[in-house]
Design an enzyme around this catalytic site. Structure first.
Site, PDB file in Angstrom:
ATOM      1  CG  ASP A 172      -2.450   0.741   1.220  1.00  8.11           C
ATOM      2  OD1 ASP A 172      -3.073   0.393   0.857  1.00  8.11           O
ATOM      3  OD2 ASP A 172      -1.802   2.166   1.481  1.00  8.11           O
ATOM      4  CD  GLU A 260     -17.243  -1.886 -15.694  1.00  9.61           C
ATOM      5  OE1 GLU A 260     -18.441  -0.824 -15.460  1.00  9.61           O
ATOM      6  OE2 GLU A 260     -16.556  -1.906 -15.128  1.00  9.61           O
ATOM      7  CG  HIS A 283     -19.216  -2.756 -11.884  1.00 13.44           C
ATOM      8  ND1 HIS A 283     -18.241  -1.903 -12.069  1.00 13.44           N
ATOM      9  CD2 HIS A 283     -18.220  -2.711 -10.083  1.00 13.44           C
ATOM     10  CE1 HIS A 283     -17.429  -1.047 -11.092  1.00 13.44           C
ATOM     11  NE2 HIS A 283     -18.081  -1.788 -10.898  1.00 13.44           N
TER      12      HIS A 283
END
Length: 400
Positions: A172, A260, A283
């Site tokens: 991270d 998408e 999704h």
């Protein structure tokens, strides 16, 4: 009366929260709308709820004169021009926690399915082949899960993976407290080189665009698996296809895509279509009944708290002020340009109209200041007109 407009078939739990709070002027739409229709639907709306397909750009926000607050009934907020919303005094809220479990369970399920080659085995059975070989099929236990982005979802994925017997490493950009036995990797390359399964849980934006590309894919272990349930822009799909076709990666699961389909009857256009070792889902990482009900309640409760008391705790683009019980006879919510003398100007205007400030909270963010003032006195339309007309004011509302 406060008008609330909800788009994209938001869960009925949101309406329940609004109605319980006394907000009954609620308009709902089952889907996203084209820009022209959306602009009309926004007229007169003070609170708006959207999901990922409704784009509130600068033009639409500037046309929505009555708009006071936006709720994104999802995690992402990149479908809203947050800067424009802030400069117009409109806080934006989202649901950063409510679908965490749903996404994490999907990732773990896909991990096990890909390690066992289930998508390919399933396809072969459907096409008349009874392939019982164990070649290329592995248990999750003992494998290494690499989590890129160790936030709410990434850390939960790590916890579930450990419960399945996996070793967990994460990377991270910020220092994060490891949960369980997870270990932090100082670089992305360090994580990719040791992980059997890599799962992405990072935000969208320029800093994460195509962080998985031809070069970073080459750092992954031969036979590794890639899972992306974060944002469609973080993986170079062409490079991923090449890595899968060459056999460098043994499988992938993709839930989000650079582009998408807009509706249920539109086909996905992707070079990954037809690859038997790839799981493609539309999704749906957070699309469970439990998560959608939780999201409906979480975001609706944030909008209600703002509309009733001005609370902005949890807003993604706005000075944050926590809930405080109202004092006095009225509460004034004042958004102003963050300039020297702003508070003095506001206090002076209130004093000129006989208002006594009995409680006040102020926070600033960038060029915007936000102050909640509890006052004694008569806050009539004349007072509000004076406050709204002053050059320093961005937006001013009254809560009685």
């Amino acid at each position: 009366m406060t008008r609330i407009v909800l788009f994209e078939n938001i869960h009925p739990s949101a309406r329940e929260v609004f109605e319980a709070a006394g907000f009954n002027d609620i308009v709902t739409y089952k889907s996203a709308l084209p820009p022209d229709e959306l602009a009309k639907a926004l007229q007169g709306a003070q609170a708006v709820g959207i999901r990922s397909r409704t784009n509130l750009d600068a033009s639409l926000l500037k046309q929505a004169d009555a708009l006071r607050v936006v709720g994104c009934f999802c995690i992402g907020t990149n479908q809203v021009d947050l800067e424009t919303a802030m400069t117009r005094g409109v806080p934006v809220f989202n649901a950063p926690f409510s679908n965490t479990r749903s996404v994490a369970e999907l990732v773990l399920g896909e991990t096990i399915m890909l390690l066992r080659r289930i998508p390919e085995k399933n396809d072969r059975v459907h096409h008349g082949h009874w392939d019982k070989t164990a070649e290329g099929a592995y248990e999750a236990r003992g494998k290494t899960m690499g989590v890129i982005g160790y936030g709410n979802i990434g850390s939960q994925v790590g916890t579930l993976a450990e419960a399945a017997g996996m070793r967990v490493v994460f990377h991270d950009v910020e220092a994060k407290l490891p949960l369980g036995n997870a270990h932090a990797c100082t670089t992305l390359k360090q994580l990719l080189e040791q992980s059997d399964v890599v799962t992405l849980h990072v935000p969208g934006g320029s800093s994460t665009r195509n962080i998985i590309n031809a070069e970073t894919l080459s750092w992954m272990r031969p036979g590794a698996i890639l899972i992306n349930a974060s944002r469609g822009t973080v993986v170079d799909i062409e490079a991923l296809r090449d890595a899968l076709a060459s056999g460098h990666l043994s499988g992938a699961a993709i839930d989000v895509f650079p582009t998408e389909p807009k509706g249920v009857d539109e086909a996905l256009q992707s070079p990954l279509i037809g690859m038997r070792n790839v799981i493609l889902t539309p999704h749906i990482g957070g699309s469970t009944q439990e998560s959608q009900e939780n999201i409906g309640r979480e975001v609706a409760e944030k909008l209600v708290r703002f509309l009733r008391s001005g609370t902005t705790k949890g807003a993604v683009n706005f000075p944050e002020i926590s809930y405080q019980e109202a004092a006095g006879s009225a509460r004034i919510l004042h958004v102003h340009r963050n300039e020297p003398g702003a508070m003095g100007t506001l206090s002076s205007l209130m004093a000129q109209h006989g208002l006594n400030i009995v409680g006040q909270q102020l926070q600033t963010l960038g060029n915007i200041g936000y102050v909640i003032s509890d006052v004694e006195g008569q806050v009539d339309d004349t007072v509000m007109s004076v406050l709204r007309a002053h050059p320093i004011t961005v937006r001013c509302e009254r809560v009685v």
